[in-house]
Scaffold this motif. Sequence first.
Motif, PDB file in Angstrom:
ATOM      1  N   GLY A 271      49.837 -16.050  57.715  1.00  0.00           N
ATOM      2  CA  GLY A 271      49.017 -16.629  56.665  1.00  0.00           C
ATOM      3  C   GLY A 271      47.590 -16.141  56.773  1.00  0.00           C
TER       4      GLY A 271
ATOM      5  N   LYS B 274      47.325 -21.793  61.027  1.00  0.00           N
ATOM      6  CA  LYS B 274      48.536 -21.215  61.632  1.00  0.00           C
ATOM      7  C   LYS B 274      48.742 -21.697  63.062  1.00  0.00           C
TER       8      LYS B 274
ATOM      9  N   MET C 255      48.455  -8.601  59.127  1.00  0.00           N
ATOM     10  CA  MET C 255      49.651  -8.284  58.352  1.00  0.00           C
ATOM     11  C   MET C 255      50.210  -6.905  58.678  1.00  0.00           C
TER      12      MET C 255
ATOM     13  N   GLY D  75      55.315 -18.130  55.302  1.00  0.00           N
ATOM     14  CA  GLY D  75      53.925 -17.864  54.959  1.00  0.00           C
ATOM     15  C   GLY D  75      53.192 -19.139  54.584  1.00  0.00           C
TER      16      GLY D  75
ATOM     17  N   LEU E 247      50.774 -10.841  51.650  1.00  0.00           N
ATOM     18  CA  LEU E 247      51.903 -11.766  51.569  1.00  0.00           C
ATOM     19  C   LEU E 247      52.673 -11.601  50.270  1.00  0.00           C
TER      20      LEU E 247
ATOM     21  N   LEU F 258      57.155 -19.136  51.215  1.00  0.00           N
ATOM     22  CA  LEU F 258      55.794 -19.661  51.132  1.00  0.00           C
ATOM     23  C   LEU F 258      55.783 -21.176  51.168  1.00  0.00           C
TER      24      LEU F 258
END
Length: 560
Positions: free
Chosen positions: A261, A267, A353, A446, A531, A539
């Motif tokens: 995220g 997170k 990412m 996510g 994402l 999500l």
Amino acid sequence: MAGFARRRRGDPQRCLRGLRRGGPHAAGAVTAGRVAARRVAAGDGQRRRATAGLRAGATARGLHPGAERCRPGGRRHARSTRAHPLREAQARARAAATGIAGAADSGRLQRRRDRRRRRRRACDDAAAARLRPGAGRSAATGGAQRPRAAARRRSGRAGTVAVGRTARARRDPTGDGATQRVPRQHGLPGSGARAATALGRRDERTPAADGGDRALRPLQPRPADLDAAQHDRSRSPLPARPVNASAEPAAQLPPAILLLGPTASGKTTAAIEIARRFPVELISVDSAQVFRGMDIGTAKPDAATLAEFPHHLIDLISPEESYSAARFRVDALAAMAAATMRGRVPLLVGGTMLYFKALCEGLAELPPADPAMRASIDDEAAARGWPALHAELAAIDPVTAARLHSTDAQRIQRALEVFRLSGQPLSSLLAAGRQVAPPYRLLAIGLVPGERAVLHRRIAERFDAMLAAGLEGEVESLRARYRLHGGLPSMRCVGYRQVWEVLNGLAPRSELRDRSIYASRQLAKRQITWLGNSLRPQLIDCLAADLRGALDRLLGPFLD
């Protein structure tokens, strides 16, 4: 006399000759006739000019010279467009020029306009009622439909349900004369979405057997995920795709969880809550937390948290070194294998990412970093500038240069380094690289904010806490302990870069907070783009009150 002049206005000379032959009030009549003749002659000139202008406009629009468009904005062929506007314009010019058009002429024009207006209104009403224009008259009298109805069917407005408008009453085609309400069936998700209403066999929306009737053309099928029976089910805003492509059956692979995220999305807190309820081991996926001594600006868990919930891949190297995605993949796979051997489930949590993409899809074989080559490229950039090196990269590797900004020093340097070491463009090596998925059954989750403003507020509050905790002092201590410079990856991290510039006099201290918060917002925006475009996990709203329950609903069936 005026009536006589009107009856003979088509030929003024004949009018004058008749008056000269005598009659009552001949002298005055001759004078009046001459005046009328002059008016008629002037009217003829104006009519000719008006006609020429209308014909020129028709020619410019690609119509027949004797016809003009019947409605403003319309584009219909001259065969179905009569010369009514042209004749009407001629009549108006004749009436204005001569001044002798009687009430009969104006009344005739008004009646003609009223008839056309009624016909247009009837066509519009018929189309709104989902009936072909003139269908009732054709059924009763066998009359042909008007060209406007055919044009509406060709444009797709007849025989279909209107989009974006409220449903209107429509005549029942079964013959009982009743009307019914037709709901909107536009195929888009909305509140209270429902299946199409079952109508009669002869309803116009039902396609013909062979699909050949224009008015009864088949409709686009409704997407399966918008069906009424499945509308209330929970699903990800983005379609999830499998992140494991191993040849081994998925049921035989060990499980692994990816929790990713944007920055400040919570997170670490979510990972710790998962670790309290499930047998998992935490593996950090953060390119900044690998550096030793960088604790405040990278939001590392404190010592007490790390003692209770150990994190792998934290504090691996000094700020003087570099860490690549390829090295992360090797380290992460090793940590995952060790956790699996201990009977635990690997839980990879972070916001880098590129590391997640490298783990799931593999990396191409690239030459390792060469410090001498990088120093040479840095010297060239100091002399020529990074835009000049970007132009050089565009000449040898246009694909890579197209996706890089002209001031992206780190990536331009790496692309040039790869080309000079291997002799091949970076894009070619990446395209030839093997895409190997890890031997795990992966569940990607996510955390995204439902409201971007709340995430921005979190970013600002967290950076204020970092400043209060001594971020500037941490950077000063790093400068004293290590040989650092602004080009190192460690000093390019968000927050550290802004503090470095302030300490070196490159930026005013009054702008430190605003510039750091702005850089953090831009980082979060890029992470959210990753994402949606590349990773596409399941999500979950990180701001939801029932975040813990949402995580349990995903993890429970996956780990059972």
